[in-house]
Each structure stands twice: as C-alpha cells, then as structure tokens.
Design an enzyme around this catalytic site. Structure first.
Site, mmCIF file in Angstrom:
data_model
loop_
_atom_site.group_PDB
_atom_site.id
_atom_site.type_symbol
_atom_site.label_atom_id
_atom_site.label_comp_id
_atom_site.label_asym_id
_atom_site.label_seq_id
_atom_site.Cartn_x
_atom_site.Cartn_y
_atom_site.Cartn_z
ATOM 1 N N HIS A 133 0.805 -1.234 0.000
ATOM 2 C CA HIS A 133 0.000 0.000 0.000
ATOM 3 C C HIS A 133 0.840 1.287 0.000
ATOM 4 O O HIS A 133 1.929 1.340 0.551
ATOM 5 C CB HIS A 133 -0.905 0.009 1.235
ATOM 6 C CG HIS A 133 -0.122 0.035 2.519
ATOM 7 N ND1 HIS A 133 0.286 1.197 3.112
ATOM 8 C CD2 HIS A 133 0.375 -0.976 3.274
ATOM 9 C CE1 HIS A 133 0.978 0.914 4.198
ATOM 10 N NE2 HIS A 133 1.058 -0.401 4.315
ATOM 11 N N ASP A 134 0.305 2.299 -0.628
ATOM 12 C CA ASP A 134 0.836 3.669 -0.576
ATOM 13 C C ASP A 134 2.246 3.805 -1.155
ATOM 14 O O ASP A 134 2.986 4.708 -0.771
ATOM 15 C CB ASP A 134 0.808 4.216 0.869
ATOM 16 C CG ASP A 134 -0.607 4.248 1.412
ATOM 17 O OD1 ASP A 134 -1.451 4.901 0.779
ATOM 18 O OD2 ASP A 134 -0.871 3.590 2.441
#
Ligand code: UDP
Length: 211
Positions: A133-134
């Site tokens: 994620h991210d």
C-alpha cells in the site's frame, strides 16, 4: 493485430507466452537489434526496421528488456514511430484498490499490487514480486523476481531492484526512498533511503564498494 515483443533474450522469452494467452488471436514476432537467431521459441525475430516494414495495419509493442535506460530509449523510439505500447499482465496478477499504473507495464505471474499505489511508465514486475500500500513508483523501474516492496516506499525513475530484495516499510510522513537510477542487489534488505545512482547490497543494505 501484430504484437512485437522487443527483446528476444531472457526477459522477452518470459513475456511472449503471457501475451499469447492474453491475445490469443494476435500474431507475434520478437524484435531484436542484436545478433539473434531468425526464430526464437517458434517466433520470427526481426529488427526494428523489419518490424516497421511489416504491413499489418495494427501493430503494438511490448518492451521486454529489463535494463531501465534501454527500455526508456526504446520507448522514445517507439513513440516517434506512432506504434502503441501494450500492457502484459499474467492471469494470476492480483490488483487491489486504487492502483494507477502507466502504459506498457509487464506484470509477470503471481505479482501482487495491493491498494493506493501509483506506478509510472513501463514498469517491470517479475515473478512473485509485490508492491504494498501507498507506494509511489516512477518510470522505467524494474523489479527482478521476488521483490518485496512494503508499504510507503517511493522508488524513483530507472531504479533496478534485484531478486528477492526486501524494501522496509516507510511511513506516510517519511517514506523509504530509493533514488533515481539506484540499484538494489539481490537479497538485499533495505532499511534506509538509497541515494540516486547508488548500488546497495547485503543485510542491512550498504553501498557496494567495488575493488
Ligand atoms: N536489445 C535490442 N535493442 C537495443 C538494446 C537491446 O534489441 O537497443 C536486445 C539485445 O540484443 C538482447 C536483449 O535486448 O537480445 C536484451 O537481452 P539481455 O539478456 O541483455 O537482457 P534481458 O532479456 O534480461 O532484459
């Protein structure tokens, strides 16, 4: 449609079978400017001029060469010709939520892209790599097989991440950053930012000192 897989070496021979599954009705050639046989794995090999000379009305290209700067140079040449890029995506690729990915990616079998990820042009993610994620990944970045890219990692353009490397999770305030053109050696465990152009190896990863 004629699909040209640019690069008839190791990377290209891994990409070609994925495209055959994705585009069962297409015709295929390898494109290679080097000294290669006339046929590789049952496909003709032509050079770039030979590909341009092909008469098919719809022609597309996959840039199946692992070296980031070569991929960029070939992408520019391709762009000037007006021939479109094609994405390669194995059927087993998992993509979760809010993933933005630029043109021309090559996503090999068992690659996972989780959520809230932004990736640039011509990303190569080889077998079993993941992006958590991210993460923010630039243009012409290459992951060799089995790269573990944990959350909140930023990877700049032309970085090459070697087989089995582990990139430690960053935070939203302070992402772990791999600089432009950096190389992470196979099996490295990266716990700190890597400056642009640097090669790091080992656990914890340190700059490579060449003898
Ligand atoms: N190549 C090419 N045009 C270029 C640069 C490279 O056709 O401008 C070809 C080169 O001849 C070789 C392939 O790309 O066949 C790269 O193969 P290599 O084994 O170096 O890398 P990989 O297949 O792992 O990306």
């Amino acid at each position: 449609m004629l699909i040209g897989v640019y690069g008839a070496s190791g990377c290209g021979r891994g990409i070609m079978p994925l495209l055959r599954v994705q585009y069962a009705q297409a015709e295929f050639v390898f494109i290679d400017d080097g000294p290669t046989p006339e046929r590789v794995n049952g496909c003709d090999v032509v050079d770039w001029a030979g590909f341009l000379a092909r008469q098919e009305t719809e022609k597309v290209v996959s840039l199946a060469i692992a070296a980031p700067h070569i991929r960029e140079a070939l992408d520019k040449k391709r762009d000037a010709s007006g021939i479109a890029l094609i994405e390669v995506r194995a059927a087993s690729v998992v993509e979760m939520d809010a993933v933005e990915i630029g043109e021309g990616a090559c996503l090999s079998p068992f690659v996972t892209l989780t959520s809230n990820i932004c990736i640039g042009r011509c990303f190569h993610a080889n077998l079993y790599s993941y992006v958590e994620h991210d993460c923010v990944i630039g243009n012409y970045v290459t992951f060799a097989p089995g790269v573990k890219c944990n959350g909140n990692v930023h990877i700049e353009d032309h970085a090459y991440i070697g087989t089995g490397a582990i990139l430690r999770q960053g935070t939203s305030e302070k992402p772990l950053t791999i600089g432009a053109g950096a190389t992470v050696g196979m099996g490295a465990v990266v716990t700190r930012d890597v400056p642009p152009g640097m090669t790091v190896v080992g656990n914890p990863a340190k700059p490579l000192i060449k003898d």
